[in-house]
Design a protein around this motif. Structure first.
Motif, mmCIF file in Angstrom:
data_model
loop_
_atom_site.group_PDB
_atom_site.id
_atom_site.type_symbol
_atom_site.label_atom_id
_atom_site.label_comp_id
_atom_site.label_asym_id
_atom_site.label_seq_id
_atom_site.Cartn_x
_atom_site.Cartn_y
_atom_site.Cartn_z
ATOM 1 N N GLU A 55 3.834 -4.786 -1.393
ATOM 2 C CA GLU A 55 4.426 -3.472 -1.115
ATOM 3 C C GLU A 55 4.434 -2.613 -2.376
ATOM 4 O O GLU A 55 4.117 -1.411 -2.325
ATOM 5 C CB GLU A 55 5.845 -3.647 -0.584
ATOM 6 C CG GLU A 55 5.913 -4.214 0.824
ATOM 7 C CD GLU A 55 7.327 -4.549 1.240
ATOM 8 O OE1 GLU A 55 7.765 -4.055 2.286
ATOM 9 O OE2 GLU A 55 8.007 -5.303 0.508
ATOM 10 N N HIS A 85 12.728 -0.409 6.201
ATOM 11 C CA HIS A 85 12.130 -1.457 7.044
ATOM 12 C C HIS A 85 13.171 -2.084 7.974
ATOM 13 O O HIS A 85 12.892 -2.371 9.147
ATOM 14 C CB HIS A 85 11.529 -2.569 6.168
ATOM 15 C CG HIS A 85 10.312 -2.145 5.393
ATOM 16 N ND1 HIS A 85 9.450 -1.171 5.818
ATOM 17 C CD2 HIS A 85 9.817 -2.600 4.210
ATOM 18 C CE1 HIS A 85 8.487 -1.023 4.929
ATOM 19 N NE2 HIS A 85 8.688 -1.874 3.950
ATOM 20 N N ASP A 99 0.633 -3.757 9.633
ATOM 21 C CA ASP A 99 0.580 -4.673 8.495
ATOM 22 C C ASP A 99 1.405 -4.102 7.342
ATOM 23 O O ASP A 99 2.080 -3.078 7.480
ATOM 24 C CB ASP A 99 -0.870 -4.945 8.070
ATOM 25 C CG ASP A 99 -1.633 -3.671 7.704
ATOM 26 O OD1 ASP A 99 -0.975 -2.624 7.462
ATOM 27 O OD2 ASP A 99 -2.871 -3.696 7.667
ATOM 28 N N THR A 100 1.328 -4.733 6.190
ATOM 29 C CA THR A 100 2.141 -4.309 5.043
ATOM 30 C C THR A 100 1.781 -2.907 4.578
ATOM 31 O O THR A 100 2.657 -2.120 4.194
ATOM 32 C CB THR A 100 1.970 -5.302 3.881
ATOM 33 O OG1 THR A 100 2.327 -6.612 4.321
ATOM 34 C CG2 THR A 100 2.850 -4.915 2.701
ATOM 35 N N GLN A 103 3.429 -0.412 6.967
ATOM 36 C CA GLN A 103 4.874 -0.362 6.739
ATOM 37 C C GLN A 103 5.216 0.374 5.443
ATOM 38 O O GLN A 103 6.146 1.189 5.402
ATOM 39 C CB GLN A 103 5.432 -1.785 6.679
ATOM 40 C CG GLN A 103 5.375 -2.529 8.004
ATOM 41 C CD GLN A 103 5.856 -3.958 7.864
ATOM 42 O OE1 GLN A 103 5.627 -4.605 6.846
ATOM 43 N NE2 GLN A 103 6.515 -4.460 8.886
ATOM 44 N N THR A 104 4.462 0.087 4.388
ATOM 45 C CA THR A 104 4.795 0.640 3.079
ATOM 46 C C THR A 104 4.479 2.127 2.990
ATOM 47 O O THR A 104 5.263 2.906 2.429
ATOM 48 C CB THR A 104 4.046 -0.114 1.970
ATOM 49 O OG1 THR A 104 4.270 -1.517 2.109
ATOM 50 C CG2 THR A 104 4.521 0.339 0.595
#
Length: 270
Positions: A55, A85, A99-100, A103-104
């Motif tokens: 992240e 989150h 995926d990450t 999200q980030t």
């Protein structure tokens, strides 16, 4: 029995001082906003949450704003990403995979916009819906790239168009910033926390300046803000916030007073 009474008395006294302290802080905060038109404090956390190295990598890759922060404020930024989150689930549609990176980038965009606000976890929305690309709305029978739906408390993105906002970082087109700006605007109109009050005060000043006919005509003639900005006040504020983050130097050069109002609305420093 005496010990129980003593403990009870201590708890009552402790509760009194706690609530009295909260009352004083609230009073001082209201006074500070009235005088300086911004909250008394922004960052106050009992324990900051951590993010993963992956992240942190995406934050460094995509957010110059994050790069410029001091180590202490980077810790605050990361804490808010982790909190985002936990509070706002991302719901995929049409076989999209979360995926990450997804999200980030979404969390980082929201945290960037609200970093100058004490209350950043708002209840104007409670979920984010992501489609792989532009999606068809049966409500108005049109394709959309993104939207904020306050009735459903949802922010919706086409991921293809969300990512394109970061692939070209100076075209004043950033879907994530645009839709989250709608969220902040909506929250400020319906709430009275310190950050909402400060946003609203400076927004009112901004409206007065923009609605003055000579100023409005100068804005239109400059062709700096795309014509979509003049659709309604909600679109105008979202478009100029896009400009504020994407081309701040040009914005400040062309319209310094307007730039100053946006900076104070968000309680930001570039």
């Amino acid at each position: 029995m005496e010990i129980i009474i003593a403990l009870f008395a201590l708890s009552v006294v402790g509760a009194f001082f706690l609530y009295f302290g909260m009352f004083i802080m609230s009073f001082l905060d209201d006074l500070w906003i009235a005088v300086f038109q911004k909250p008394l404090y922004i960052h106050l956390y009992f324990r900051t949450q951590k993010i993963t190295p992956e992240e942190a990598y995406y934050l460094r890759q995509h957010f110059p704003f994050y790069h410029k922060l001091s180590p202490k404020h980077k810790t605050y930024f990361e804490h808010r990403v982790a909190s985002f989150h936990q509070n706002y689930p991302i719901i995929p549609r049409d076989s999209f995979q979360v995926d990450t990176q997804v999200q980030t980038l979404i969390a980082g965009t929201y945290v960037m916009l609200t970093f100058g606000m004490r209350r950043y976890l708002v209840d104007s929305f409670d979920k984010i819906i992501v489609y792989p690309e532009a999606y068809y709305s049966t409500y108005n029978e049109q394709y959309h790239k993104g939207e904020f739906n306050p009735g459903l408390k949802a922010v919706v993105f086409s991921w293809k168009d969300f990512v394109s906002g970061y692939e070209v970082d100076n075209d004043n087109l950033n879907l994530g910033i645009h839709e989250f700006a709608h969220v902040i605007h909506h929250h400020s109109l319906k709430n009275n926390d310190g950050s909402a009050l400060a946003f609203r005060k400076h927004y009112d000043k901004l409206k007065q300046e923009v609605n003055h006919p000579p100023n409005r005509q100068r804005l239109i003639d400059s062709d700096y803000f795309r014509i979509y900005a003049y659709t309604n006040p909600f679109e105008f504020i979202s478009v100029i916030i896009e400009h504020y983050f994407e081309t701040p130097d040009a914005f400040k050069s062309h319209f310094p007073e307007l730039y100053g109002h946006v900076s104070k609305m968000l309680n930001h420093k570039h």
